[in-house]
Each structure stands twice: as C-alpha cells, then as structure tokens.
Scaffold this motif. Structure first.
Motif, mmCIF file in Angstrom:
data_model
loop_
_atom_site.group_PDB
_atom_site.id
_atom_site.type_symbol
_atom_site.label_atom_id
_atom_site.label_comp_id
_atom_site.label_asym_id
_atom_site.label_seq_id
_atom_site.Cartn_x
_atom_site.Cartn_y
_atom_site.Cartn_z
ATOM 1 N N ARG A 34 0.878 -1.189 0.103
ATOM 2 C CA ARG A 34 -0.052 -0.148 -0.182
ATOM 3 C C ARG A 34 0.626 1.696 0.011
ATOM 4 N N SER A 35 0.490 2.252 -0.460
ATOM 5 C CA SER A 35 0.877 3.161 -0.419
ATOM 6 C C SER A 35 0.271 4.599 -0.979
ATOM 7 N N ASN A 36 0.800 5.906 -0.931
ATOM 8 C CA ASN A 36 -0.701 6.636 -1.673
ATOM 9 C C ASN A 36 -1.072 6.842 -3.289
ATOM 10 N N TRP A 37 0.436 5.617 -4.216
ATOM 11 C CA TRP A 37 -0.704 5.621 -5.132
ATOM 12 C C TRP A 37 -0.909 4.416 -6.167
ATOM 13 N N TYR A 38 -0.874 3.567 -4.977
ATOM 14 C CA TYR A 38 -1.456 1.864 -5.713
ATOM 15 C C TYR A 38 -1.687 1.114 -4.090
ATOM 16 N N ASN A 39 -2.053 0.177 -4.724
ATOM 17 C CA ASN A 39 -2.806 -1.006 -3.559
ATOM 18 C C ASN A 39 -2.476 -1.863 -4.351
ATOM 19 N N ALA A 40 -2.220 -2.881 -3.991
ATOM 20 C CA ALA A 40 -2.081 -4.588 -3.884
ATOM 21 C C ALA A 40 -1.964 -6.067 -3.287
ATOM 22 N N LYS A 41 -2.727 -6.539 -3.722
ATOM 23 C CA LYS A 41 -2.645 -7.803 -3.022
ATOM 24 C C LYS A 41 -2.978 -8.936 -3.485
ATOM 25 N N VAL A 42 -1.558 -9.826 -3.504
ATOM 26 C CA VAL A 42 -1.575 -11.091 -4.429
ATOM 27 C C VAL A 42 -1.403 -12.804 -3.273
ATOM 28 N N LYS A 43 -1.823 -13.565 -4.059
ATOM 29 C CA LYS A 43 -1.813 -14.329 -3.823
ATOM 30 C C LYS A 43 -0.323 -15.419 -3.833
ATOM 31 N N PHE A 44 -0.129 -16.240 -3.061
ATOM 32 C CA PHE A 44 1.218 -16.362 -3.278
ATOM 33 C C PHE A 44 1.468 -17.942 -2.423
ATOM 34 N N GLU A 45 1.989 -19.088 -3.486
ATOM 35 C CA GLU A 45 2.359 -20.372 -2.141
ATOM 36 C C GLU A 45 4.127 -19.973 -2.619
ATOM 37 N N SER A 46 4.967 -21.492 -1.321
ATOM 38 C CA SER A 46 6.365 -20.984 -1.080
ATOM 39 C C SER A 46 6.423 -22.443 -0.644
ATOM 40 N N SER A 47 7.391 -23.132 -1.360
ATOM 41 C CA SER A 47 7.798 -24.110 0.124
ATOM 42 C C SER A 47 8.858 -23.606 0.869
ATOM 43 N N ARG A 48 8.184 -24.807 2.306
ATOM 44 C CA ARG A 48 9.064 -24.237 3.519
ATOM 45 C C ARG A 48 10.269 -24.327 3.497
ATOM 46 N N GLU A 49 11.080 -24.631 2.495
ATOM 47 C CA GLU A 49 12.118 -24.603 2.715
ATOM 48 C C GLU A 49 12.226 -23.335 1.804
ATOM 49 N N ARG A 50 12.034 -22.718 0.930
ATOM 50 C CA ARG A 50 12.269 -21.534 0.536
ATOM 51 C C ARG A 50 11.899 -20.534 1.797
ATOM 52 N N MET A 51 10.957 -20.495 2.496
ATOM 53 C CA MET A 51 10.798 -19.684 3.080
ATOM 54 C C MET A 51 12.127 -20.243 4.701
ATOM 55 N N GLU A 52 12.866 -20.652 5.037
ATOM 56 C CA GLU A 52 13.595 -20.796 5.488
ATOM 57 C C GLU A 52 14.220 -20.810 5.273
ATOM 58 N N ASN A 73 8.907 -15.986 -4.468
ATOM 59 C CA ASN A 73 8.741 -17.336 -3.882
ATOM 60 C C ASN A 73 8.848 -18.681 -5.680
ATOM 61 N N ASP A 74 8.039 -19.647 -5.249
ATOM 62 C CA ASP A 74 8.272 -20.592 -6.301
ATOM 63 C C ASP A 74 7.745 -20.845 -7.138
ATOM 64 N N ASP A 75 6.739 -19.902 -7.461
ATOM 65 C CA ASP A 75 5.799 -19.211 -8.582
ATOM 66 C C ASP A 75 6.253 -18.084 -9.166
ATOM 67 N N GLY A 76 6.994 -17.621 -8.315
ATOM 68 C CA GLY A 76 8.066 -16.468 -9.352
ATOM 69 C C GLY A 76 6.875 -14.906 -9.470
ATOM 70 N N ASN A 77 5.540 -15.378 -8.808
ATOM 71 C CA ASN A 77 4.788 -14.353 -8.543
ATOM 72 C C ASN A 77 5.062 -12.916 -7.696
ATOM 73 N N VAL A 78 5.900 -13.190 -6.566
ATOM 74 C CA VAL A 78 6.326 -12.297 -5.583
ATOM 75 C C VAL A 78 7.922 -12.259 -5.654
ATOM 76 N N ASP A 79 8.557 -10.659 -5.938
ATOM 77 C CA ASP A 79 9.886 -10.689 -6.137
ATOM 78 C C ASP A 79 10.138 -9.951 -4.916
ATOM 79 N N ILE A 80 11.191 -9.800 -3.489
ATOM 80 C CA ILE A 80 10.883 -8.995 -3.045
ATOM 81 C C ILE A 80 12.180 -8.786 -2.504
ATOM 82 N N ASN A 81 13.470 -7.244 -2.508
ATOM 83 C CA ASN A 81 14.828 -7.592 -2.674
ATOM 84 C C ASN A 81 15.144 -6.031 -1.430
ATOM 85 N N PHE A 82 15.912 -6.373 -0.350
ATOM 86 C CA PHE A 82 15.698 -5.131 0.271
ATOM 87 C C PHE A 82 17.468 -5.339 0.274
#
Length: 135
Positions: A34-52, A73-82
């Motif tokens: 969420r920001s001033n300009w956009y809101n987005a909500k996406v469902k994703f799946e991930s393996s326990r191993e990838r989350m660990e 995530n496993d399906d490639g629909n969520v990408d987060i870089n810190f």
C-alpha cells in the motif's frame, strides 16, 4: 497468534504478509503493498524450505552481515529485494504479478527503517516456526 508480518515506511505505506495457510511442506499467504498511489494484494505459495532460506537471509540482513538479500517464491509471482544503506535505511524493491496470463504486474519501492525490518523478521520467523511445530 496473529499470522501477519508487516514492514512500514515513514509515511504509512507498507508491505504485509498475511493470511498464512499451511499444507504439508507448502504455505500460502497474501502479500499486500500500500502506498499513496497504489494498492495491491497477491496470493502466493512457497515451500517451507524456500521460506526458511528467506528467514536465514533476513537474519543476515538484520545482523548487518550482508546489505542485500532477495526472495522469489516458487511460482515467481512475488519478488522482494532488500538493500541496506549506510544510514540504516532499508529499501525494498520488487515486483508482484497478479496473473501471469494477463501480464498484470506492479513494480514497487518502499524505504523503511531497520526497526521495522527487525520486527518483520522476528514475526515472520515466529510464524514459520509455529508452522514447523504443527507438523
């Protein structure tokens, strides 16, 4: 326990992982931006191993052992870089894809402080370990 981990920026924008559901070695959740300009909500799946692996990477970031980490995530629909900068701020950049067939995506960037990233890390770790305890 509330199954929600959130990163806030200084202006009230946020990235949230919530609505976790566990099924065998996989989990599903929603990521919301969420920001001033956009809101987005996406469902994703991930393996326990990838989350660990993500938790281990976050631990390296919050302990200043690294200044860049990423998660896809496993399906490639969520990408987060810190990225951690020298002033202690963390920039989150990434892409959310709602539907691969429709080519609908959102490229985002949020800047947060290290305390919000620490809170996110500890909450996400607690959620994941509660998932491991349920097995």
């Amino acid at each position: 326990m509330k199954l929600e981990a959130t990163i806030f920026d200084t202006e009230g924008h946020y990235l949230t992982l919530n609505e976790f559901k566990f099924n065998g070695d996989y989990l599903s959740a929603f990521i919301s931006i969420r920001s001033n300009w956009y809101n987005a909500k996406v469902k994703f799946e991930s393996s326990r191993e990838r989350m660990e692996d993500f938790i281990v990477s976050l631990e390296a970031l919050v302990s200043y052992k690294t200044d860049n980490i990423g998660f896809i995530n496993d399906d490639g629909n969520v990408d987060i870089n810190f990225s951690l900068n020298t002033s202690g701020k963390v920039t989150l950049k990434g892409c959310l894809i709602n539907d691969m067939m429709e080519e609908s995506s959102l490229i985002y960037e949020i800047e947060s402080d290290s305390q919000s990233i620490n809170d996110f890390y500890f909450t996400l770790k607690k959620i994941l370990y509660s998932f491991n305890d349920m097995k």
